[in-house]
Design a protein around this motif. Sequence first.
Motif, mmCIF file in Angstrom:
data_model
loop_
_atom_site.group_PDB
_atom_site.id
_atom_site.type_symbol
_atom_site.label_atom_id
_atom_site.label_comp_id
_atom_site.label_asym_id
_atom_site.label_seq_id
_atom_site.Cartn_x
_atom_site.Cartn_y
_atom_site.Cartn_z
ATOM 1 N N ARG A 28 -6.220 -12.700 -20.448
ATOM 2 C CA ARG A 28 -6.860 -12.694 -19.121
ATOM 3 C C ARG A 28 -5.838 -12.365 -18.036
ATOM 4 O O ARG A 28 -6.102 -11.587 -17.112
ATOM 5 C CB ARG A 28 -7.510 -14.042 -18.838
ATOM 6 N N LYS A 29 -4.666 -12.967 -18.128
ATOM 7 C CA LYS A 29 -3.612 -12.689 -17.148
ATOM 8 C C LYS A 29 -3.177 -11.227 -17.220
ATOM 9 O O LYS A 29 -2.984 -10.572 -16.184
ATOM 10 C CB LYS A 29 -2.415 -13.602 -17.383
ATOM 11 N N LEU A 30 -3.019 -10.712 -18.436
ATOM 12 C CA LEU A 30 -2.620 -9.316 -18.594
ATOM 13 C C LEU A 30 -3.677 -8.378 -18.026
ATOM 14 O O LEU A 30 -3.354 -7.377 -17.379
ATOM 15 C CB LEU A 30 -2.374 -8.992 -20.074
ATOM 16 N N ARG A 31 -4.950 -8.706 -18.253
ATOM 17 C CA ARG A 31 -6.035 -7.869 -17.714
ATOM 18 C C ARG A 31 -5.981 -7.842 -16.191
ATOM 19 O O ARG A 31 -6.127 -6.784 -15.571
ATOM 20 C CB ARG A 31 -7.382 -8.389 -18.197
ATOM 21 N N LYS A 32 -5.758 -8.986 -15.554
ATOM 22 C CA LYS A 32 -5.634 -9.035 -14.096
ATOM 23 C C LYS A 32 -4.473 -8.168 -13.623
ATOM 24 O O LYS A 32 -4.578 -7.456 -12.622
ATOM 25 C CB LYS A 32 -5.429 -10.474 -13.621
ATOM 26 N N ASP A 33 -3.345 -8.238 -14.350
ATOM 27 C CA ASP A 33 -2.176 -7.438 -13.987
ATOM 28 C C ASP A 33 -2.462 -5.946 -14.115
ATOM 29 O O ASP A 33 -2.108 -5.158 -13.236
ATOM 30 C CB ASP A 33 -0.974 -7.819 -14.852
ATOM 31 N N PHE A 34 -3.106 -5.547 -15.203
ATOM 32 C CA PHE A 34 -3.439 -4.139 -15.390
ATOM 33 C C PHE A 34 -4.390 -3.650 -14.297
ATOM 34 O O PHE A 34 -4.237 -2.539 -13.778
ATOM 35 C CB PHE A 34 -4.040 -3.881 -16.769
ATOM 36 N N LYS A 44 -5.192 -0.383 -9.434
ATOM 37 C CA LYS A 44 -5.553 -0.245 -8.020
ATOM 38 C C LYS A 44 -4.410 0.356 -7.208
ATOM 39 O O LYS A 44 -4.630 1.046 -6.214
ATOM 40 C CB LYS A 44 -5.945 -1.604 -7.439
ATOM 41 N N LEU A 45 -3.181 0.079 -7.591
ATOM 42 C CA LEU A 45 -2.011 0.603 -6.884
ATOM 43 C C LEU A 45 -1.821 2.100 -7.126
ATOM 44 O O LEU A 45 -1.435 2.840 -6.211
ATOM 45 C CB LEU A 45 -0.752 -0.161 -7.335
ATOM 46 N N LEU A 46 -2.122 2.571 -8.310
ATOM 47 C CA LEU A 46 -1.799 3.944 -8.703
ATOM 48 C C LEU A 46 -2.441 5.040 -7.864
ATOM 49 O O LEU A 46 -1.759 6.017 -7.539
ATOM 50 C CB LEU A 46 -2.106 4.151 -10.182
ATOM 51 N N PRO A 47 -3.717 4.969 -7.484
ATOM 52 C CA PRO A 47 -4.278 6.071 -6.681
ATOM 53 C C PRO A 47 -3.532 6.303 -5.365
ATOM 54 O O PRO A 47 -3.232 7.451 -5.025
ATOM 55 C CB PRO A 47 -5.726 5.645 -6.427
ATOM 56 N N ASN A 48 -3.238 5.236 -4.627
ATOM 57 C CA ASN A 48 -2.459 5.398 -3.393
ATOM 58 C C ASN A 48 -1.061 5.907 -3.689
ATOM 59 O O ASN A 48 -0.532 6.756 -2.978
ATOM 60 C CB ASN A 48 -2.353 4.080 -2.634
ATOM 61 N N ALA A 49 -0.454 5.378 -4.714
ATOM 62 C CA ALA A 49 0.910 5.774 -5.058
ATOM 63 C C ALA A 49 0.959 7.250 -5.446
ATOM 64 O O ALA A 49 1.854 7.981 -5.010
ATOM 65 C CB ALA A 49 1.431 4.911 -6.193
ATOM 66 N N TYR A 50 0.017 7.712 -6.193
ATOM 67 C CA TYR A 50 0.043 9.094 -6.685
ATOM 68 C C TYR A 50 -0.406 10.079 -5.605
ATOM 69 O O TYR A 50 0.287 11.055 -5.324
ATOM 70 C CB TYR A 50 -0.850 9.226 -7.919
ATOM 71 N N HIS A 51 -1.561 9.824 -4.988
ATOM 72 C CA HIS A 51 -2.123 10.785 -4.041
ATOM 73 C C HIS A 51 -1.462 10.750 -2.668
ATOM 74 O O HIS A 51 -1.346 11.783 -2.001
ATOM 75 C CB HIS A 51 -3.635 10.550 -3.885
ATOM 76 N N ARG A 52 -1.035 9.585 -2.209
ATOM 77 C CA ARG A 52 -0.480 9.451 -0.856
ATOM 78 C C ARG A 52 1.012 9.154 -0.860
ATOM 79 O O ARG A 52 1.616 8.978 0.195
ATOM 80 C CB ARG A 52 -1.215 8.349 -0.108
ATOM 81 N N ASN A 53 1.564 9.034 -2.052
ATOM 82 C CA ASN A 53 2.985 8.700 -2.215
ATOM 83 C C ASN A 53 3.333 7.398 -1.479
ATOM 84 O O ASN A 53 4.361 7.281 -0.829
ATOM 85 C CB ASN A 53 3.882 9.855 -1.760
ATOM 86 N N ILE A 54 2.412 6.428 -1.564
ATOM 87 C CA ILE A 54 2.629 5.109 -0.961
ATOM 88 C C ILE A 54 2.798 4.107 -2.104
ATOM 89 O O ILE A 54 1.839 3.682 -2.723
ATOM 90 C CB ILE A 54 1.436 4.700 -0.066
ATOM 91 N N TRP A 55 4.029 3.759 -2.371
ATOM 92 C CA TRP A 55 4.337 2.835 -3.467
ATOM 93 C C TRP A 55 4.503 1.431 -2.902
ATOM 94 O O TRP A 55 5.602 0.910 -2.770
ATOM 95 C CB TRP A 55 5.592 3.282 -4.203
ATOM 96 N N LEU A 83 1.881 -6.115 -4.509
ATOM 97 C CA LEU A 83 1.496 -6.236 -5.916
ATOM 98 C C LEU A 83 1.958 -7.592 -6.454
ATOM 99 O O LEU A 83 3.132 -7.919 -6.421
ATOM 100 C CB LEU A 83 2.131 -5.108 -6.739
ATOM 101 N N SER A 84 1.011 -8.372 -6.920
ATOM 102 C CA SER A 84 1.323 -9.693 -7.455
ATOM 103 C C SER A 84 0.893 -9.750 -8.918
ATOM 104 O O SER A 84 -0.293 -9.659 -9.223
ATOM 105 C CB SER A 84 0.588 -10.760 -6.645
ATOM 106 N N LEU A 85 1.857 -9.876 -9.800
ATOM 107 C CA LEU A 85 1.564 -9.910 -11.236
ATOM 108 C C LEU A 85 1.686 -11.339 -11.756
ATOM 109 O O LEU A 85 2.569 -12.088 -11.356
ATOM 110 C CB LEU A 85 2.519 -8.999 -12.004
ATOM 111 N N GLU A 86 0.778 -11.704 -12.642
ATOM 112 C CA GLU A 86 0.790 -13.053 -13.225
ATOM 113 C C GLU A 86 1.665 -13.148 -14.461
ATOM 114 O O GLU A 86 2.020 -14.232 -14.888
ATOM 115 C CB GLU A 86 -0.640 -13.467 -13.576
ATOM 116 N N THR A 87 1.971 -12.020 -15.047
ATOM 117 C CA THR A 87 2.781 -12.008 -16.267
ATOM 118 C C THR A 87 3.952 -11.063 -16.087
ATOM 119 O O THR A 87 4.000 -10.283 -15.143
ATOM 120 C CB THR A 87 1.959 -11.529 -17.484
#
Length: 92
Positions: free
Chosen positions: A35-41, A46-57, A62-66
């Motif tokens: 469950r924690k890994l699924r939340k992290d993925f 959700k981060l990737l579209p902005n990072a890839y298309h707008r170059n906003i990293w 980003l808060s990861l549980e694992t």
Amino acid sequence: MFANLSAIENEAYGKIMACVQSVSGEQQQTLDENRKLRKDFCAIIKLLPNAYHRNIWDTNSLSLETQLLGKTLKQRHSESDSENIGHRAGRK
């Protein structure tokens, strides 16, 4: 002889129930970890579209549980009783 058989049955039952409870606990721990890994993925996806298309990293939000990278599964979890039984029986 029959009195001895009853004692053996009780001992075997106790060992089997202990093993069943151990496996149940491991299953719950694995479900919680998944469950924690699924939340992290989901957070990373959700981060990737902005990072890839707008170059906003924006990794600050980003808060990861694992810890996805680093320790392997074997390093995080010691061998279970069921794995130890497998080793003693010559499997694995």
